[in-house]
Design a protein around this motif. Sequence first.
Motif, PDB file in Angstrom:
ATOM      1  N   LYS A 151       0.859  -1.189   0.000  1.00 18.09           N
ATOM      2  CA  LYS A 151       0.000   0.000   0.000  1.00 18.09           C
ATOM      3  C   LYS A 151       0.887   1.228   0.000  1.00 18.09           C
ATOM      4  O   LYS A 151       1.790   1.357   0.827  1.00 18.09           O
ATOM      5  N   ALA A 158      -4.855   5.027   0.569  1.00 15.57           N
ATOM      6  CA  ALA A 158      -3.975   3.865   0.405  1.00 15.57           C
ATOM      7  C   ALA A 158      -4.166   3.288  -0.994  1.00 15.57           C
ATOM      8  O   ALA A 158      -5.292   2.960  -1.392  1.00 15.57           O
ATOM      9  N   ASP A 159      -3.074   3.177  -1.733  1.00 20.59           N
ATOM     10  CA  ASP A 159      -3.117   2.664  -3.103  1.00 20.59           C
ATOM     11  C   ASP A 159      -2.423   1.305  -3.149  1.00 20.59           C
ATOM     12  O   ASP A 159      -1.219   1.208  -2.910  1.00 20.59           O
ATOM     13  N   PRO A 160      -3.169   0.222  -3.460  1.00 26.16           N
ATOM     14  CA  PRO A 160      -2.581  -1.123  -3.470  1.00 26.16           C
ATOM     15  C   PRO A 160      -1.919  -1.504  -4.787  1.00 26.16           C
ATOM     16  O   PRO A 160      -1.536  -2.661  -4.974  1.00 26.16           O
ATOM     17  N   SER A 163       0.398  -4.790  -5.900  1.00 20.28           N
ATOM     18  CA  SER A 163       0.169  -6.006  -5.112  1.00 20.28           C
ATOM     19  C   SER A 163      -0.123  -7.180  -6.041  1.00 20.28           C
ATOM     20  O   SER A 163      -0.819  -7.039  -7.050  1.00 20.28           O
TER      21      SER A 163
END
Length: 267
Positions: A151, A158-160, A163
């Motif tokens: 994140k 919050a930018d995942p 992932s």
Amino acid sequence: MSAQWHCRWLGAAAVAAAAALAACGSNTAAPASSSSATQAGSPTAGASARAPLTIADPYQPRIDPAAFTTTIDNPYFPLVPGTRIIYEADTAGGRSRTVTEVTRDTKTVMGVATVVVHDIVTLNGKTTEDTLDWYAQDRDGNVWYFGEDTKAFEDGQADPTGSFEAGVAGALPGIVMPGNPQIGDAYRQEYAKGIAEDTGTVHSLTGAETTPLTGPANDLLVIQDADQLDPTSPAEHKYYARGIGLVLTQNITGPAEREQAVTIEKF
């Protein structure tokens, strides 16, 4: 994918190395079911034959869970649970600090038990990234990367992005550290098409640098990392010290940034 000690650090490094060796007696991987070293340029976990690592398509690594262990004692990438390494860098945005912790947790990915490593990156004291990475070692000493839960934080959001988990939606594991690195070896470190496609190439076995933890050193393993999704992104040289792991990351293109390990702790 995120990061990994002269008199002051030798004691800590020796403790870590001893712990890694002591752990070798347990969690030992069984032999892999295949003896072929590569298939269409793709590695096979635990293959007994040593062939040059190359980047080729299609990428089809063969993963046999029985070939892996959570005892990660590769000399250039030892992961001893309860070890914390701190890295610092001066960047255009200010002072960056990365805390890398080898946790005592495991996560099963594609049937393989992996070691969970927790990275927290701060910039001027503010958290900008929080990541869980998953690693396992095959019987030939290759350390594989099975994905990450990451994140990035900006403006409270919050930018995942980035992932991925090997075995999910076509994602596959890659090799983050060869068991027997040779100059010219090239390999995928991760593979999630369009999401994570970093590669590594062994550049030198005798890299010379000075870091706070190693002092002057001339026997460092140097690996050049590249992001295949963004050819314009800065290429990096990563310097690894035997028995310690990653001690320095330095841009070779783009902004002249230098992130180096400054301390190691036990927790």
